[in-house]
Design an enzyme around this catalytic site. Sequence first.
Site, PDB file in Angstrom:
ATOM      1  N   ASP A  44      28.076   9.865  74.552  1.00 55.93           N
ATOM      2  CA  ASP A  44      28.515   8.315  75.115  1.00 55.93           C
ATOM      3  C   ASP A  44      28.722   8.613  76.580  1.00 55.93           C
ATOM      4  O   ASP A  44      28.873   9.751  76.970  1.00 55.93           O
ATOM      5  CB  ASP A  44      29.907   8.107  74.487  1.00 55.93           C
ATOM      6  CG  ASP A  44      31.047   9.169  74.653  1.00 55.93           C
ATOM      7  OD1 ASP A  44      31.635   8.989  75.703  1.00 55.93           O
ATOM      8  OD2 ASP A  44      31.160  10.003  73.933  1.00 55.93           O
ATOM      9  N   GLU A  71      42.810   4.109  73.763  1.00 56.02           N
ATOM     10  CA  GLU A  71      43.328   5.206  73.912  1.00 56.02           C
ATOM     11  C   GLU A  71      44.468   4.995  74.938  1.00 56.02           C
ATOM     12  O   GLU A  71      44.954   3.990  75.165  1.00 56.02           O
ATOM     13  CB  GLU A  71      42.315   6.182  74.430  1.00 56.02           C
ATOM     14  CG  GLU A  71      41.618   5.799  75.706  1.00 56.02           C
ATOM     15  CD  GLU A  71      40.528   6.888  76.199  1.00 56.02           C
ATOM     16  OE1 GLU A  71      40.852   7.831  76.885  1.00 56.02           O
ATOM     17  OE2 GLU A  71      39.321   6.719  75.886  1.00 56.02           O
TER      18      GLU A  71
END
Length: 270
Positions: free
Chosen positions: A70, A161
């Site tokens: 990613d 997150e």
Amino acid sequence: MGSKRVKRRSLLLAVFAAALLAAGPAPADADGGYEGAEDHYAGSQIAKVEGVDAAPGVLYAPDDQQLGHDVSGHQGPVDWPGAARSGAKFVYIKATEGTGFTNPQFAQQYNGSYNVGLIRGAYHFARPDISGGAAQARYFLAHGGGWSADGKTLPGALDAEYNPYGETCYGKDAAGMVAWIRDFSDTYRAATGRFPTIYTSTSWWKRCTANNGGFGGNPLWIARYNTAIGELPAGWDFHTIWQFADHGTLPGDQNLFNGAADRLRALALG
């Protein structure tokens, strides 16, 4: 006449001030709430808070798993032919954050990965402190987060997150966070027909959703920088993608898709 004008002006100022008070504080994105956003990517805060436990720089995928990665604006322009030669089969690319930031490298990264044959998808860095989940899903969809059944596009992902701007859970209790994620997921699914992938760590999920088990229909992209995944969040019996290292042979973070190549294509096709 002069005193009448002064009184009229004072009255207008008072009305304006009252309107501002009624409206409440300006949203974070209206006054610079995205400082450093280009360096906020999937796992950037997890690595800071949870640390990196013997994360392997190189982990070769077994035959029944696919190697991927990613990236975000943090990486700058990516050498996509080089990534493909190094074994990349798929990639997730940061598209947006909140309702006011887009990745300046998104076009190069999203189109470039597609052009070399990678299966790619976009992800959104969640900012529950700025606006609702539905609003952020719509912003994501409008700025690269869509999905098409071309066999080359993964469902969009929600990066949930630790808050890089302040309080860990963005000022929300567990019920509020669950409702926010649900609004994002439902809005994205209504627009695309796909459940968005959820990226998170088990520790963050426990802390900020009280380990809610209600998202098992969403593919799980789990972050754990180690040689073993460990415990999964409640609601998931298996993971779809494992982000196992924050560096390695591919640009950005290193990932493994939990399945053979035909299963990766099946996820893209829906």
